[in-house]
Design a protein around this motif. Structure first.
Motif: not given
Length: 75
Positions: A40-51
């Protein structure tokens, strides 16, 4: 503030049971360490760290009301 970070993070991930938020106080700064499952790390960080950036902005806005300095680290 800890509840705010937890609620937002649980809404983003597939495995909400793995979400954990630890609070570390360093002087007048509160650091919220957000732990999520590795998948789930990618979902929390988001694309280019937007989330992650949006999460930090919301938490800082809430902290202004309480006159605190906070930051969120994703571990």
């Amino acid at each position: 503030m800890q509840e705010l970070v937890t609620v937002i993070a649980k809404a983003l991930v597939r495995n909400p049971d793995a979400v954990r938020v630890d609070v570390v106080t360093k002087g007048d700064l509160e650091v919220y360490k957000l732990h999520v499952a590795p998948e789930d790390m990618g979902k929390v960080i988001g694309r280019q760290g937007r989330i992650a950036k949006a999460l930090r902005t919301v938490v800082r806005a809430g902290a202004i009301k309480e006159n605190k300095k906070v930051t969120v680290d994703i571990v």
